[in-house]
Design a protein around this motif. Structure first.
Motif, mmCIF file in Angstrom:
data_model
loop_
_atom_site.group_PDB
_atom_site.id
_atom_site.type_symbol
_atom_site.label_atom_id
_atom_site.label_comp_id
_atom_site.label_asym_id
_atom_site.label_seq_id
_atom_site.Cartn_x
_atom_site.Cartn_y
_atom_site.Cartn_z
ATOM 1 N N VAL A 1 0.847 -1.197 0.000
ATOM 2 C CA VAL A 1 0.000 0.000 0.000
ATOM 3 C C VAL A 1 0.883 1.248 0.000
ATOM 4 O O VAL A 1 1.809 1.356 0.810
ATOM 5 C CB VAL A 1 -0.921 0.025 1.248
ATOM 6 C CG1 VAL A 1 -1.902 1.183 1.178
ATOM 7 C CG2 VAL A 1 -1.656 -1.285 1.418
ATOM 8 N N GLU A 2 0.563 2.173 -0.896
ATOM 9 C CA GLU A 2 1.342 3.416 -0.976
ATOM 10 C C GLU A 2 0.601 4.586 -0.325
ATOM 11 O O GLU A 2 -0.599 4.482 -0.049
ATOM 12 C CB GLU A 2 1.586 3.782 -2.452
ATOM 13 C CG GLU A 2 2.587 2.882 -3.106
ATOM 14 C CD GLU A 2 2.865 3.246 -4.558
ATOM 15 O OE1 GLU A 2 2.022 3.915 -5.179
ATOM 16 O OE2 GLU A 2 3.926 2.841 -5.058
ATOM 17 N N SER A 3 1.302 5.661 -0.108
ATOM 18 C CA SER A 3 0.739 6.913 0.427
ATOM 19 C C SER A 3 -0.053 6.687 1.706
ATOM 20 O O SER A 3 -1.183 7.152 1.849
ATOM 21 C CB SER A 3 -0.171 7.572 -0.617
ATOM 22 O OG SER A 3 0.517 7.776 -1.806
ATOM 23 N N ILE A 4 0.544 5.980 2.613
ATOM 24 C CA ILE A 4 -0.128 5.730 3.890
ATOM 25 C C ILE A 4 0.898 5.919 5.008
ATOM 26 O O ILE A 4 2.016 5.418 4.925
ATOM 27 C CB ILE A 4 -0.765 4.321 3.909
ATOM 28 C CG1 ILE A 4 -1.560 4.133 5.188
ATOM 29 C CG2 ILE A 4 0.261 3.197 3.765
ATOM 30 C CD1 ILE A 4 -2.560 3.007 5.106
ATOM 31 N N GLU A 5 0.522 6.685 6.002
ATOM 32 C CA GLU A 5 1.456 7.001 7.083
ATOM 33 C C GLU A 5 0.917 6.460 8.408
ATOM 34 O O GLU A 5 -0.250 6.669 8.737
ATOM 35 C CB GLU A 5 1.632 8.521 7.164
ATOM 36 C CG GLU A 5 2.640 8.928 8.183
ATOM 37 C CD GLU A 5 3.627 9.974 7.649
ATOM 38 O OE1 GLU A 5 3.308 10.624 6.635
ATOM 39 O OE2 GLU A 5 4.699 10.115 8.266
ATOM 40 N N VAL A 6 1.784 5.750 9.136
ATOM 41 C CA VAL A 6 1.365 5.225 10.442
ATOM 42 C C VAL A 6 1.569 6.324 11.480
ATOM 43 O O VAL A 6 2.669 6.851 11.638
ATOM 44 C CB VAL A 6 2.182 3.965 10.811
ATOM 45 C CG1 VAL A 6 1.773 3.438 12.179
ATOM 46 C CG2 VAL A 6 1.995 2.882 9.749
ATOM 47 N N GLU A 7 0.487 6.666 12.188
ATOM 48 C CA GLU A 7 0.572 7.776 13.155
ATOM 49 C C GLU A 7 0.577 7.300 14.598
ATOM 50 O O GLU A 7 0.889 8.036 15.518
ATOM 51 C CB GLU A 7 -0.621 8.711 12.955
ATOM 52 C CG GLU A 7 -0.552 9.437 11.637
ATOM 53 C CD GLU A 7 -1.734 10.369 11.445
ATOM 54 O OE1 GLU A 7 -2.808 10.094 12.016
ATOM 55 O OE2 GLU A 7 -1.580 11.360 10.709
ATOM 56 N N GLY A 8 0.204 6.055 14.804
ATOM 57 C CA GLY A 8 0.181 5.531 16.169
ATOM 58 C C GLY A 8 0.021 4.018 16.151
ATOM 59 O O GLY A 8 -0.418 3.451 15.143
ATOM 60 N N VAL A 9 0.449 3.365 17.249
ATOM 61 C CA VAL A 9 0.299 1.911 17.327
ATOM 62 C C VAL A 9 -0.297 1.564 18.693
ATOM 63 O O VAL A 9 0.289 1.904 19.733
ATOM 64 C CB VAL A 9 1.647 1.175 17.149
ATOM 65 C CG1 VAL A 9 1.423 -0.321 17.010
ATOM 66 C CG2 VAL A 9 2.422 1.697 15.947
#
Ligand SMILES: Cc1cc2nc3c(=O)[nH]c(=O)nc-3n(C[C@H](O)[C@H](O)[C@H](O)COP(=O)(O)OP(=O)(O)OC[C@H]3O[C@@H](n4cnc5c(N)ncnc54)[C@H](O)[C@@H]3O)c2cc1C
Length: 295
Positions: A195-203
């Motif tokens: 998957v492109e253009s996806i940012e992880v902001e928290g886990v």
């Protein structure tokens, strides 16, 4: 305290190349390793550019062969971490987790360390399921694993883990910094999604699952996985240099007292054959130095 001729820091391919070649000259070196013989190579899915293996060989199997060669050469690594390396009065002082070692020459073969995730929200429980190398996940089967990254390591990790698991690769951009043949292999693999253009902001962690809180062009999205592997780059592993040593680094290298071999100094040219070659060359130079031969 006795003075040793050579201390090698790190038993990855570069340190092993150095140690094995020194042994051939009957120079006894102390080989320090903080974790396990083989270093980063233990993670490699399929090494296809190390001569001698026409069908390629897994990093793990190549490391087993390296270990056998160490044994046959009677090189015994010492499993201690170099915590600090200083240089005073013409010798190196190496503080390890268990002792202090004095040496005339030091070979730094400590490789690289992973870049950590930037400051995003990660719960304490979630931390335990986040890894920076896949070697630790060798036992995991039938799970869903997310990988953050867009380089060779991210795609190689995915191919490795997909043998027993489902994998999703998350790229925050659209650019892929990966060998095209590896990228194509990953895209063809039905156990890997990308998957492109996806940012992880928290886990977060809930009910035996990691929940990746992500952001993409359509807004927020949650992805459930069992583990997260972070492969967002690596940097030289040199935390153990004292201030004094850092100031004298250039001079000590030109005096051939301190050698840097392998990934720790190879920038983007991080490959096993190069690391081994650097190690062998350093050992040959050390031999000449100790024998007093000038080039
Ligand atoms: C996923 C992946 C796939 C790869 N695929 C390939 C491939 O197909 N072909 C190829 O040629 N290369 C490949 N590589 C690259 C290859 O693994 C590295 O180039 C090689 O391992 C570098 O060797 P090194 O000895 O310089 O460093 P490393 O392998 O990083 O070894 C450094 C060692 O030093 C130890 N160390 C660090 N600090 C200390 C300390 N303070 N005290 C004691 N010990 C310490 C570490 O624990 C480690 O064992 C791959 C790498 C990865 C991550």
């Amino acid at each position: 305290m006795s003075i040793n001729d050579v201390v090698i820091i790190g038993a990855g391919p570069a340190g092993l190349g150095t140690a094995i070649q020194l042994k051939r000259y009957k120079i006894e070196a102390i080989l320090l390793e903080k974790e396990a013989v083989g270093g980063l190579l233990r993670n490699a899915n399929l090494v296809e550019n190390y001569p001698g293996f026409p069908n390629g060989i897994s990093g793990r199997d190549l490391v087993e062969l390296f270990k056998k060669q160490l044994e046959n050469s009677q090189v015994l690594p010492i499993f201690e971490e170099a915590l600090e390396v200083d240089y005073r009065e013409n010798v190196f002082i190496i503080k390890t987790t268990r002792r202090v070692i004095i040496s005339r020459i030091v070979v730094v073969a400590s490789g690289t360390k992973p870049k950590r995730l930037p400051n995003i929200n990660i719960s304490k429980e979630a931390e335990k399921r986040i890894f920076y190398e896949v070697y630790h996940l060798g036992h995991v089967t039938n799970e869903k694993i997310a990988i953050i990254g867009s380089g060779d390591a991210a795609f190689d990790y995915a191919l490795n883990l997909s043998k027993k698991n489902k994998v999703i690769i998350l790229n925050r951009g659209v650019k892929v910094k990966c060998l095209s043949l590896i990228f194509k292999r990953a895209l063809k693999n039905s156990y890997i999604s990308y998957v492109e253009s996806i940012e992880v902001e928290g886990v977060k962690y809930h009910d035996n699952n990691l929940i990746l809180v992500c952001h993409n062009s359509t807004g927020k999205q949650e992805i459930y996985t069992s583990y997260l592997v972070v492969a967002i780059g690596r940097e030289p592993s040199l935390d153990f240099f004292s201030k004094n040593l850092k100031m004298n680094l250039k001079r000590l290298r030109s005096l051939k007292k301190l050698y840097m071999v392998g990934d720790v100094q190879n920038g983007i040219y991080r490959q096993t054959a190069i690391a081994v070659g650097n190690g062998i060359k350093a050992a040959m130079e050390i031999y000449r130095e100790l024998k007093g031969e000038k080039p």
